[in-house]
Structures are given as structure tokens and as C-alpha cells.
Design a protein around this motif. Structure first.
Motif, PDB file in Angstrom:
ATOM      1  N   VAL A  73       0.855  -1.184   0.000  1.00 62.48           N
ATOM      2  CA  VAL A  73       0.000   0.000   0.000  1.00 62.48           C
ATOM      3  C   VAL A  73       0.890   1.233   0.000  1.00 62.48           C
ATOM      4  CG1 VAL A  73      -1.980   1.078   1.097  1.00 62.48           C
ATOM      5  CG2 VAL A  73      -1.499  -1.322   1.535  1.00 62.48           C
ATOM      6  N   ARG A  74       0.518   2.229  -0.806  1.00 64.88           N
ATOM      7  CA  ARG A  74       1.309   3.451  -0.855  1.00 64.88           C
ATOM      8  C   ARG A  74       0.404   4.667  -0.757  1.00 64.88           C
ATOM      9  NH1 ARG A  74       3.583   3.695  -6.203  1.00 64.88           N
ATOM     10  NH2 ARG A  74       1.930   2.225  -6.717  1.00 64.88           N
ATOM     11  N   VAL A  75       0.893   5.699  -0.129  1.00 69.83           N
ATOM     12  CA  VAL A  75       0.194   6.981  -0.137  1.00 69.83           C
ATOM     13  C   VAL A  75       1.129   7.976  -0.792  1.00 69.83           C
ATOM     14  CG1 VAL A  75      -0.617   8.881   1.295  1.00 69.83           C
ATOM     15  CG2 VAL A  75      -1.227   6.556   1.883  1.00 69.83           C
ATOM     16  N   THR A  76       0.664   8.676  -1.812  1.00 69.07           N
ATOM     17  CA  THR A  76       1.516   9.675  -2.440  1.00 69.07           C
ATOM     18  C   THR A  76       0.823  11.036  -2.409  1.00 69.07           C
ATOM     19  OG1 THR A  76       0.584   9.182  -4.595  1.00 69.07           O
ATOM     20  CG2 THR A  76       2.624   8.070  -4.042  1.00 69.07           C
ATOM     21  N   GLN A  77       1.648  12.068  -2.399  1.00 67.19           N
ATOM     22  CA  GLN A  77       1.121  13.419  -2.346  1.00 67.19           C
ATOM     23  C   GLN A  77       2.078  14.359  -3.058  1.00 67.19           C
ATOM     24  OE1 GLN A  77       1.264  15.449   1.440  1.00 67.19           O
ATOM     25  NE2 GLN A  77      -0.860  16.079   1.199  1.00 67.19           N
ATOM     26  N   GLY A  78       1.573  15.088  -4.017  1.00 64.38           N
ATOM     27  CA  GLY A  78       2.388  16.065  -4.726  1.00 64.38           C
ATOM     28  C   GLY A  78       2.244  17.427  -4.079  1.00 64.38           C
ATOM     29  N   PRO A  79       2.995  18.430  -4.592  1.00 64.41           N
ATOM     30  CA  PRO A  79       2.935  19.770  -3.974  1.00 64.41           C
ATOM     31  C   PRO A  79       1.537  20.395  -4.050  1.00 64.41           C
ATOM     32  CG  PRO A  79       4.329  19.755  -5.938  1.00 64.41           C
ATOM     33  CD  PRO A  79       3.978  18.344  -5.652  1.00 64.41           C
ATOM     34  N   ARG A 103      -0.679  18.788  -1.599  1.00 64.15           N
ATOM     35  CA  ARG A 103      -0.371  19.202  -0.236  1.00 64.15           C
ATOM     36  C   ARG A 103      -1.075  20.507   0.097  1.00 64.15           C
ATOM     37  NH1 ARG A 103       5.310  18.951   1.920  1.00 64.15           N
ATOM     38  NH2 ARG A 103       4.589  16.854   1.510  1.00 64.15           N
ATOM     39  N   VAL A 118      -5.963  14.046   3.616  1.00 68.69           N
ATOM     40  CA  VAL A 118      -4.665  13.558   4.094  1.00 68.69           C
ATOM     41  C   VAL A 118      -4.798  12.628   5.289  1.00 68.69           C
ATOM     42  CG1 VAL A 118      -2.502  14.233   5.140  1.00 68.69           C
ATOM     43  CG2 VAL A 118      -3.357  15.487   3.222  1.00 68.69           C
ATOM     44  N   GLN A 119      -5.610  13.054   6.253  1.00 66.27           N
ATOM     45  CA  GLN A 119      -5.730  12.239   7.461  1.00 66.27           C
ATOM     46  C   GLN A 119      -6.415  10.917   7.164  1.00 66.27           C
ATOM     47  OE1 GLN A 119      -6.679  13.905  11.089  1.00 66.27           O
ATOM     48  NE2 GLN A 119      -5.896  15.947  10.611  1.00 66.27           N
ATOM     49  N   ALA A 141      -3.871   8.654   5.508  1.00 67.54           N
ATOM     50  CA  ALA A 141      -2.911   8.079   6.462  1.00 67.54           C
ATOM     51  C   ALA A 141      -3.576   6.957   7.249  1.00 67.54           C
ATOM     52  CB  ALA A 141      -2.401   9.167   7.395  1.00 67.54           C
ATOM     53  N   LEU A 181      -3.917   3.904   5.012  1.00 65.14           N
ATOM     54  CA  LEU A 181      -2.637   3.210   4.839  1.00 65.14           C
ATOM     55  C   LEU A 181      -2.410   2.252   6.003  1.00 65.14           C
ATOM     56  CD1 LEU A 181       0.112   3.273   3.182  1.00 65.14           C
ATOM     57  CD2 LEU A 181       0.921   4.749   4.986  1.00 65.14           C
TER      58      LEU A 181
END
Lengths: 167, 442
Positions: B381-387, B390, B414-415, B418, B421
Motif C-alpha cells: 500500500v502506498r500513499v503519495t502526495q504532490g505539492p 499538499r 490527508v488524514q 494516512a 494506509l
């Protein structure tokens, strides 16, 4: 099982124990940056200064600016890398602007790889890479000390065997 | 894992009976040289003409005879040196005249078994048997076997893979199948008519060549573009109809049976617990009819269609059979409203639902795709976030599966991401405990 929460979450419960990367990787990357951009700056400055006139040599400041910027960037990137071994999975968190956090359950690991290129070897570094059946799984921990890399490899293999599962 | 590889020390165990393929096999290779010549002639007509005029008829016939003979000899030799054997734990295929190659295919790792019959093979009464294992080659298929033999072999392979004792595996025979659904031809035709791709390719084939003619006035250019375009249009409409004709889905203790095809018949078997992801696709024009298409991913298998067209309720009941104990979640949670700053308009198409059994993510506004991953099949499992994400406190959650497919729930808070994940890692671990063993009858 209470194994902790992901980082970046404004945290409830116990935090996983994060481990950062050793400073060796940052040193290596910065050294490489200085060497390459320093040489570029020198080459640009000399060539333009001799061929086009001394004023043009100011262009050599460009690679130097990139160097300063890269210096900071590398530091931030290095600080963003961290990993945590939890009871049942490995957490890897990385990236500043493009942040990525990966969870790989130990039972899903197909193969653990320790690699070390010539430059890395010179600096006494090694990376650990985890492969699962999914090619998209991108779980690499770069720039570990060889002893730590081997310890991690052995531990991961052991845990992977204990919790192994098929596809 | 499949352990196909080169092995020079073959130990004929004495007990293991090695078999040859059907004697019709050499003929499929005999035509290769003729096909090469024809291909060259079509590719470069002017030069072919020039060469032809230089040759006399006798030379031509002689050359052809030599080529056909060489082709036949090659075909015969490859047939003669190809053996296969089913042992207790593996299927062994030995090939190669100069370079010997032995593929050992582990039976408990079988992901799917396909018996296909191209049109000519149907005429000759033979069939091709293909075993999907993660990492198999195109070479690891048995072509050709007698029709009856192919069926018997499939039954035996599946029985052994299921964990029946080797002595009884012969006698177990074909597991009884009971039909889940069948797609009537009229419905399939209507579904294809309502598909955008059919019309898109047809429109391209009708519009582009005239424009090219106006622009270039060259017959060859127009032909060179028109023919592939027409071909694409034909495959998208008639080709799909022909291959998806009489689509039958049946369930047996050996797993799912998928039979389809008008000219080329294909019979696939997916053993239980091999399905990694299931996708329910609802194209725009099908939505008023409440029709959907169901696709599935099996590691190492090429086929991905489970049901070409079916009413949503039927499709959902099929999915419940394929992924045991899974109900397709009806309500999906949308991303928060601020997601419109990241993906204008299309943010509404994204959705996510997590139940006890599956991770379900939807995307697409016009053509809606709902992907389901059972928790037991999650590899990482992955969490990704770009600028930009964000800035709006949004992140994407990726779930990787063994069929090299990643299911992504985009634009989550975001929360929430997380938390997902953390929970998903937990669920994938507990989900796996209740998963069925590789040898499903053992």
C-alpha cells in the motif's frame, strides 16, 4: 494489533519507531554534486572567459547557483527518507515535494536485494530493495551502512519466511 | 513461482510417461516460409514483380517445393523433439532441437488453464492448451493436442493442482460445471453498437482517408492509412463480436469456466482464489440500460474479460461468486469538495469504499470504472502526495496487486489517507489468514 500509526497523520496511538538514513549517503551525494557542478562551473568560466571575454565568465555563476540550490535540496531529501520496522510490515517514507509512504507486509516479500554500486562501495554504502509480486511496489532504502543493510536483509528474509503467503 | 528454465540434466524418472503432441502439429509450421515470401511480396510489390519476371516457372516451382520441404522438415523435427509429461507436482515441457529447453511448471502455482481452438484447429479436431503461471513464456503452451486429450489433460492438471492424490487424479475427470450466465448474441451486438470505440474507429476509417486524398492525391498514402484504419474498425466491431460470441460463464469446483468465440473457441478455467482484481466498467451509453462489463486480472494471464455485457444485478452476483464473500459496495464516498481545485469536474467521478472484504475505488465521470481488490490480494500500500495536493491537503492511496495492476483511490483527505494506509496494511494481513490455500481441494 497496536503497531502504530503512519507518519504524517496528526497522530493518534503509538508512533512507529522511525530510523533515518546514515549521513554517509548525504555526504556522498553532496560530494558528487560539488565535483560535477564545480567542474562544470570551472569549464564554463574558463571557456567563456578565454573565448568570449572576461564578462562572459560570469555565466559560471549559474552552475554555482544550481550547486547551492542542490546542496539544500539534497539535505532536505535526505532528511525526508526514513523507514520503520513494525511487527508485521515495513514502512518507508520519503520525498519532500512529492511525498510517498509505502507499507509492505513481510509476508508479501518475494525477494530482498542488497545492492552496492562502485561509487556506493567506495563510500561504504549499500541499498536494500524489496520486491513483491507487484512490480509497482517501489520499496528501496538507499545508502545504508553495509552491516545495517545485511542485518535488515536477514531480518526481512526471516520475517518474510515466517509470515509467507502466496499470491 | 514458476520455475521454467533450462535444465540439461533431465532425469526420466521411469514412472513419468512423456508424451508427444498431436501429429497434426508439424503442419502449422510448414507454411511459415510461404508466409514469409508472401509477406515480402505484399510489402514491396514493385521489387517482387521485378524479381518474378527474372525467374522461369520451373525455377519458381522448384524453389517453392524446396521451401515447403524445408518447412515441413523443420516442423516435423520440432514436433519430434517436443515432449511433455505431467508429474506429481509439475508439468514438464521439453523442447528444442539444438538448444534444449525444459520448462517445469509448478502445478500448485497454476493461475489459469486455457484450451483454445483456432478455426483451422477446430476443423482438424485439435486444441491448444495454455497454462498461465506467473512469468511463463509464450513457448510454454501445448499446441496442438487432440480435442479429447486436451480436455482430459486440463481435468488432470486441475485435479492435481487442486491436491488430489496422483493415483486418483486420472479418474477424477472433468469437474461438473453449472452455468452462471450466458450472453445472448443480440444483446452483445446491441452492447457493441452502444460502445464509443466502435463508432470512433469507424468514423476514423471513413473520415481520414478522404482528407488524406485531398491533401496528397497519392493513392498509396491513402491506401496505406485506410487499410489499417479499416482493419482497426473491423476488429473493434466485428472482431469483438466474433470473439465474444456465445459468452458462457460457468462455475465448477475447479474454478470458473469461461467459454467464448464464434470461429475460434476458447475455454478458460480460473481456479479458485486466483483473481487479483475485478473491475466493473459502465460505459456512458450503457448506463441508461444499467448494463456493465466485468473485467478481471489474474497474475500471468492475458485475458481480462469476465463478462462482456450483463445487467448490473447479474454482474454483481457473478462478482460475489468470483470473489467469495464479497458484495459490491453500493455507496462510495466522494473526495472532499475542495478536490475540485485539483481535478476540476472529474473529481466527482472518484470514489472509495472499504468493506471487510474489499478495497473498492471508482474513477471516471463518463465511463465509470469500479475496481475491487480483496484485502488478501494486496501486495503493498502506498500513499503519495504532490505539492499541489499538499496545498489542498489531499493525497492518493495506491493498492498494488500481484497482477501488476495498481488500484488508486485519488484525492482523499490527508488524514483519511494516512488512516487508510495503516488500516489497509492490517486488513491485508488478517485477510490473508482466511484466504484459501493454493491447493484448494487439499
Amino acid at each position: 494489533m497496536e503497531t502504530g500509526s503512519a507518519a504524517g497523520a496528526e497522530t493518534t496511538g503509538t508512533e512507529p519507531v522511525w530510523t533515518g538514513l546514515p549521513p554517509g549517503l548525504l555526504r556522498m551525494r553532496r560530494l558528487l554534486l560539488v565535483v560535477w557542478l564545480g567542474l562544470t562551473a570551472l569549464a564554463v568560466g574558463l571557456l567563456l572567459g578565454l573565448l568570449a571575454g572576461p564578462a562572459w565568465a560570469a555565466f559560471a555563476l549559474l552552475p554555482l547557483a544550481v550547486l547551492a540550490w542542490g546542496w539544500v535540496l539534497l539535505g532536505r531529501n535526505w532528511r525526508s527518507w526514513r523507514y520503520a520496522e513494525r511487527a508485521d510490515d515495513l514502512l518507508i517514507s520519503r520525498g519532500v515535494l512529492w511525498h510517498e509512504e509505502t507499507v509492505v507486509p513481510y509476508g508479501r516479500m518475494q525477494l530482498v536485494e542488497v545492492t552496492s554500486g562502485p561509487v556506493e562501495r567506495h563510500f561504504g554504502l549499500a541499498s536494500v530493495q524489496l520486491h513483491t509480486a507487484a512490480a509497482a511496489t517501489d520499496a528501496t532504502i538507499p545508502g545504508l551502512e553495509p552491516a545495517e543493510a545485511e542485518r535488515l536483509r536477514d531480518r526481512l528474509t526471516e520475517l518474510g519466511e515466517a509470515r509467507s503467503a502466496g499470491l | 513461482m514458476s520455475t521454467s528454465g533450462v535444465d540439461d540434466a533431465i532425469r526420466p524418472d521411469g514412472i513419468v510417461a512423456e508424451r508427444r503432441l498431436h501429429p497434426v502439429t508439424p503442419f502449422r509450421r510448414a507454411w511459415a516460409p510461404v508466409a514469409v515470401i508472401t509477406g515480402w511480396a505484399v510489402h514491396d510489390p514493385n521489387q517482387a514483380q521485378e524479381q518474378l519476371t527474372r525467374l522461369t516457372t520451373t525455377m519458381l516451382l522448384g524453389g517453392l517445393a524446396v521451401l515447403v520441404a524445408a518447412g515441413s522438415l523443420y516442423g516435423f523435427l520440432t514436433w519430434w523433439f517436443t515432449y511433455f509429461a505431467v508429474t506429481e507436482s509439475e508439468l514438464r515441457i521439453r523442447t528444442g532441437l539444438l538448444f534444449r529447453r525444459t520448462a517445469h511448471i509448478r502445478l500448485e502455482r497454476i493461475q489459469a488453464v486455457d484450451v483454445t481452438q483456432p478455426l483451422l484447429a477446430r476443423v482438424a479436431g485439435v486444441a491448444k492448451l495454455r497454462i498461465d503461471v506467473v512469468g511463463t513464456d509464450k513457448k510454454d503452451e501445448l499446441a496442438f493436442l487432440g480435442q479429447g486429450e486436451a480436455r482430459r489433460l486440463r481435468a488432470e492438471l486441475l485435479a492435481r493442482a487442486a491436491g488430489f492424490a496422483p493415483e486418483t487424479a486420472h479418474e477424477v475427470g472433468e469437474a461438473p460445471a453449472h452455468e452462471l450466465m450466458r450472453v445472448p448474441p443480440a444483446k452483445l451486438a446491441l452492447a457493441l453498437v452502444l460502445t464509443g470505440a466502435t463508432w470512433g474507429s469507424l468514423a476514423a476509417a471513413l473520415v481520414v482517408p478522404p482528407f488524406l486524398w485531398l491533401a496528397t492525391h497519392s493513392v498509396w498514402t491513402v491506401l496505406a492509412t485506410a487499410l489499417p484504419l479499416l482493419g482497426a474498425a473491423a476488429t473493434a466491431s466485428v472482431g469483438r463480436f466474433v470473439s465474444e460470441y456465445d459468452w458462457t460463464l460457468a462455475e465448477s469446483p475447479d474454478g470458473l469456466r469461461i467459454d467464448h468465440g464464434l470461429l475460434d473457441r476458447t475455454h478458460e478455467t480460473v481456479p479458485p482464489g486466483r483473481v487479483q482484481t475485478v473491475r466493473i466498467v459502465a460505459p456512458l451509453l450503457w448506463r441508461p440500460l444499467r448494463w456493465v462489463r466485468v473485467e478481471l486480472d489474474v497474475a500471468g494471464s492475458e485475458n481480462s474479460v469476465l463478462v462482456p455485457v450483463a445487467p448490473r444485478a447479474v454482474a454483481e452476483s457473478v462478482v460475489a461468486r468470483v470473489l467469495a464473500g464479497v458484495t459490491v459496495p453500493g455507496e462510495l464516498s466522494r473526495p472532499p469538495r475542495r478536490a475540485r481545485w485539483c481535478v476540476p469536474l472529474w473529481w466527482r467521478g472518484h470514489g472509495l469504499a472499504v468493506t471487510d472484504a474489499v478495497f473498492a475505488a471508482r474513477h471516471g465521470l463518463l465511463r465509470r470504472k469500479l475496481s475491487l481488490v480483496p484485502h488478501a490480494k494486496v501486495q503493498s500500500v502506498r500513499v503519495t502526495q504532490g505539492p499541489w495536493g499538499r496545498l489542498w491537503r489531499l493525497a492518493d492511496v495506491h493498492v498494488d496487486t500481484g497482477a501488476n495492476k495498481t488500484v488508486t483511490a485519488r484525492l482523499r483527505d490527508v488524514q483519511e489517507a494516512a488512516a487508510l494506509l495503516r488500516e489497509q496494511a492490517e486488513r491485508s494481513r488478517t485477510g490473508r489468514r482466511s484466504a484459501r490455500p493454493d491447493r484448494w481441494m487439499a
